[in-house]
Scaffold this active site. Structure first.
Site, PDB file in Angstrom:
ATOM      1  N   GLY A 179       0.687  -5.068   1.000  1.00 49.42           N
ATOM      2  CA  GLY A 179      -0.566  -5.144   0.254  1.00 49.42           C
ATOM      3  C   GLY A 179      -0.422  -5.849  -1.088  1.00 49.42           C
ATOM      4  O   GLY A 179      -1.394  -6.412  -1.603  1.00 49.42           O
ATOM      5  N   GLU A 211       5.123  -5.133   7.103  1.00 51.51           N
ATOM      6  CA  GLU A 211       4.424  -4.078   7.838  1.00 51.51           C
ATOM      7  C   GLU A 211       5.026  -3.803   9.208  1.00 51.51           C
ATOM      8  O   GLU A 211       5.098  -2.652   9.632  1.00 51.51           O
ATOM      9  CB  GLU A 211       2.935  -4.436   7.979  1.00 51.51           C
ATOM     10  CG  GLU A 211       2.124  -4.242   6.699  1.00 51.51           C
ATOM     11  CD  GLU A 211       2.142  -5.458   5.787  1.00 51.51           C
ATOM     12  OE1 GLU A 211       2.970  -6.366   5.991  1.00 51.51           O
ATOM     13  OE2 GLU A 211       1.323  -5.486   4.851  1.00 51.51           O
ATOM     14  N   GLU A 264      -0.653  -9.380  -0.275  1.00 51.78           N
ATOM     15  CA  GLU A 264      -2.055  -9.624   0.113  1.00 51.78           C
ATOM     16  C   GLU A 264      -2.961  -9.704  -1.112  1.00 51.78           C
ATOM     17  O   GLU A 264      -3.885 -10.509  -1.154  1.00 51.78           O
ATOM     18  CB  GLU A 264      -2.509  -8.524   1.077  1.00 51.78           C
ATOM     19  CG  GLU A 264      -1.801  -8.615   2.429  1.00 51.78           C
ATOM     20  CD  GLU A 264      -2.092  -7.445   3.350  1.00 51.78           C
ATOM     21  OE1 GLU A 264      -1.745  -6.301   2.987  1.00 51.78           O
ATOM     22  OE2 GLU A 264      -2.662  -7.656   4.433  1.00 51.78           O
ATOM     23  N   ALA A 268       0.860  -1.178   0.000  1.00 53.77           N
ATOM     24  CA  ALA A 268       0.000   0.000   0.000  1.00 53.77           C
ATOM     25  C   ALA A 268       0.899   1.230   0.000  1.00 53.77           C
ATOM     26  O   ALA A 268       2.059   1.168   0.420  1.00 53.77           O
ATOM     27  CB  ALA A 268      -0.904  -0.017   1.227  1.00 53.77           C
TER      28      ALA A 268
HETATM   29  C1  HXC Z   1       4.877   4.301  -1.653  1.00 56.34           C
HETATM   30  C2  HXC Z   1       6.716   3.323  -2.631  1.00 56.34           C
HETATM   31  C3  HXC Z   1       6.409   2.089  -2.021  1.00 56.34           C
HETATM   32  C4  HXC Z   1       5.228   2.018  -1.196  1.00 56.34           C
HETATM   33  C5  HXC Z   1       8.202   1.844  -3.167  1.00 56.34           C
HETATM   34  N1  HXC Z   1       7.836   3.121  -3.328  1.00 56.34           N
HETATM   35  N2  HXC Z   1       7.358   1.193  -2.367  1.00 56.34           N
HETATM   36  N3  HXC Z   1       5.955   4.410  -2.448  1.00 56.34           N
HETATM   37  N4  HXC Z   1       4.513   3.160  -1.052  1.00 56.34           N
HETATM   38  N5  HXC Z   1       4.816   0.898  -0.617  1.00 56.34           N
HETATM   39  C6  HXC Z   1       8.499   4.157  -4.117  1.00 56.34           C
HETATM   40  C7  HXC Z   1       9.744   4.674  -3.426  1.00 56.34           C
HETATM   41  O1  HXC Z   1       9.424   5.647  -2.461  1.00 56.34           O
HETATM   42  C8  HXC Z   1      10.503   5.260  -4.591  1.00 56.34           C
HETATM   43  O2  HXC Z   1       9.959   6.507  -4.921  1.00 56.34           O
HETATM   44  C9  HXC Z   1      10.152   4.300  -5.738  1.00 56.34           C
HETATM   45  O3  HXC Z   1       8.979   3.626  -5.345  1.00 56.34           O
HETATM   46  C10 HXC Z   1      11.255   3.272  -5.962  1.00 56.34           C
HETATM   47  O4  HXC Z   1      11.513   2.630  -4.743  1.00 56.34           O
HETATM   48  P1  HXC Z   1      12.995   2.494  -4.117  1.00 56.34           P
HETATM   49  O5  HXC Z   1      12.832   2.257  -2.688  1.00 56.34           O
HETATM   50  O6  HXC Z   1      13.856   3.629  -4.554  1.00 56.34           O
HETATM   51  O7  HXC Z   1      13.499   1.171  -4.874  1.00 56.34           O
HETATM   52  P2  HXC Z   1      14.527   0.073  -4.323  1.00 56.34           P
HETATM   53  O8  HXC Z   1      15.685   0.726  -3.643  1.00 56.34           O
HETATM   54  O9  HXC Z   1      14.800  -0.819  -5.476  1.00 56.34           O
HETATM   55  O10 HXC Z   1      13.718  -0.725  -3.194  1.00 56.34           O
HETATM   56  C11 HXC Z   1      12.582  -1.477  -3.571  1.00 56.34           C
HETATM   57  C12 HXC Z   1      11.772  -1.895  -2.325  1.00 56.34           C
HETATM   58  C13 HXC Z   1      11.500  -0.643  -1.461  1.00 56.34           C
HETATM   59  C14 HXC Z   1      12.605  -2.926  -1.509  1.00 56.34           C
HETATM   60  C15 HXC Z   1      10.502  -2.559  -2.787  1.00 56.34           C
HETATM   61  O11 HXC Z   1      10.899   0.357  -2.275  1.00 56.34           O
HETATM   62  C16 HXC Z   1      10.562  -0.899  -0.323  1.00 56.34           C
HETATM   63  O12 HXC Z   1      10.968  -1.462   0.704  1.00 56.34           O
HETATM   64  N6  HXC Z   1       9.309  -0.434  -0.460  1.00 56.34           N
HETATM   65  C17 HXC Z   1       8.329  -0.499   0.624  1.00 56.34           C
HETATM   66  C18 HXC Z   1       7.837  -1.897   0.808  1.00 56.34           C
HETATM   67  C19 HXC Z   1       6.869  -1.998   1.960  1.00 56.34           C
HETATM   68  O13 HXC Z   1       7.218  -1.732   3.115  1.00 56.34           O
HETATM   69  N7  HXC Z   1       5.617  -2.356   1.637  1.00 56.34           N
HETATM   70  C20 HXC Z   1       4.585  -2.511   2.638  1.00 56.34           C
HETATM   71  C21 HXC Z   1       3.801  -1.225   2.736  1.00 56.34           C
HETATM   72  S1  HXC Z   1       2.584  -1.330   4.002  1.00 56.34           S
HETATM   73  P3  HXC Z   1      10.901   7.783  -5.246  1.00 56.34           P
HETATM   74  O14 HXC Z   1       9.911   8.897  -5.438  1.00 56.34           O
HETATM   75  O15 HXC Z   1      11.814   7.941  -4.091  1.00 56.34           O
HETATM   76  O16 HXC Z   1      11.606   7.380  -6.513  1.00 56.34           O
HETATM   77  C22 HXC Z   1       1.320  -2.169   3.312  1.00 56.34           C
HETATM   78  C23 HXC Z   1       0.112  -2.309   4.195  1.00 56.34           C
HETATM   79  C24 HXC Z   1      -1.025  -2.918   3.475  1.00 56.34           C
HETATM   80  O17 HXC Z   1       1.389  -2.627   2.258  1.00 56.34           O
HETATM   81  C25 HXC Z   1      -2.297  -2.886   4.286  1.00 56.34           C
HETATM   82  C26 HXC Z   1      -2.954  -1.571   4.330  1.00 56.34           C
HETATM   83  C27 HXC Z   1      -4.263  -1.608   5.065  1.00 56.34           C
END
Ligand code: HXC
Length: 262
Positions: free
Chosen positions: A113, A136, A116, A68
């Site tokens: 997400g 998360e 999920e 998400a």
């Molecule tokens: C918003 C995101 C994002 C996310 C990546 N991006 N994941 N933006 N929400 N979940 C964006 C980054 O900010 C970045 O934007 C661009 O995508 C590229 O990501 P990088 O991090 O630069 O790439 P990389 O170094 O290759 O790393 C990839 C990655 C990392 C390992 C996937 O992005 C990451 O850890 N993302 C978050 C993963 C995560 O924690 N997901 C769970 C979210 S909570 P810019 O603008 O800087 O280029 C969730 C809850 C669900 O999902 C339930 C809700 C009710």
């Protein structure tokens, strides 16, 4: 489809709708627009008789969906967080209960997400480059789109708790080993493998497949005795269809069945 979407690419060909999550600049993170567009799209897919099966994938080679949208979630209140979860949960439930097979073609990161969403699909096929996690807890939150519920149902409580408590990332081979995905393919073969899977399903009686899906979805969380009552109901219903008559006649006449979906 009657609508052009901002965050989804939708293509229908040969009865298969391919839905591509398309926010590559954010690794296809699920923002509110994407969730609402999925909601709208799956209503349309349910009503569209020409669509027999759905494949969900992500744009680009790197990500299915990286979760998400963290930027959109960071300032949520308690009530806002609950509503955010409930909105996605209802959309993923709609996907899970679509009366047609839905296959996730996981082309890269399926995190939070994103994992999920893949779990709400009937079958998951992963590229060998795919990576899965429920990270998360590393953000100070829990999963909220069904991850705490569907992950243990798919891989068992112990493995699910390890993934949920540590946020650890696993590769496609490990996801296959623990039963999170059905199949692993080379990245360039992913969409063809997903299409082959749905084509194999589409050769069978659509009504029977739909009833199998309903029986599994309705029964799996019930007592066995309740589940088998439902199973007997859908089994009986199959005998109201032309496809049952055709399927059994074809077997006895030693020929391939020609199902019409009636
Ligand atoms: C918003 C995101 C994002 C996310 C990546 N991006 N994941 N933006 N929400 N979940 C964006 C980054 O900010 C970045 O934007 C661009 O995508 C590229 O990501 P990088 O991090 O630069 O790439 P990389 O170094 O290759 O790393 C990839 C990655 C990392 C390992 C996937 O992005 C990451 O850890 N993302 C978050 C993963 C995560 O924690 N997901 C769970 C979210 S909570 P810019 O603008 O800087 O280029 C969730 C809850 C669900 O999902 C339930 C809700 C009710």
């Amino acid at each position: 489809m009657s609508v052009a979407y901002e965050t989804l690419l939708v293509e229908i060909s040969g009865g298969i709708c391919t839905v591509c999550l398309n926010r590559p600049q954010a690794l296809n993170a699920l923002n509110e627009t994407m969730i609402r567009e999925l909601d709208h799209l799956f209503d349309e897919l349910a009503a569209n008789d020409s669509v027999k099966a759905v494949i969900i994938t992500g744009s680009g080679l790197k990500s299915f969906a990286a979760g998400a949208d963290i930027a959109q979630m960071k300032d949520l209140s308690v009530e806002g967080g609950r509503k955010w979860a409930q909105l996605g949960q209802s959309v993923f439930r709609k996907i899970e209960n679509l009366p047609k097979p839905v296959v996730a073609a996981v082309n890269g990161f399926a995190l939070g997400g994103g994992c999920e969403l893949a779990m709400a699909c009937d079958i998951r096929i992963a590229s060998s480059q795919a990576k899965f996690a429920q990270p998360e807890v590393t953000l100070g939150i829990t999963p909220g789109y069904g991850g705490t519920q569907r992950l243990p149902r798919l891989v068992g409580k112990g493995r699910a708790k390890e993934l949920l408590f540590t946020g650890m990332m696993i590769d496609a081979a490990e996801a296959y080993r623990i039963g999170l995905v059905n199949q692993v393919t080379a990245p360039e073969e992913l969409l063809a493998a997903a299409a082959a899977m749905v084509e194999k399903i589409m050769k069978c009686s659509p009504f029977a497949v739909q009833m199998c899906k309903a029986a599994v979805n309705n029964g799996v969380d019930d007592e066995l005795d309740t589940g088998i009552v439902y199973e007997a109901e859908v089994f009986g219903l199959c005998f109201s269809t032309a496809d049952q008559k055709e399927g059994m006649a074809a077997f006895l006449e030693k020929r391939k069945a020609n199902f019409t979906g009636r």
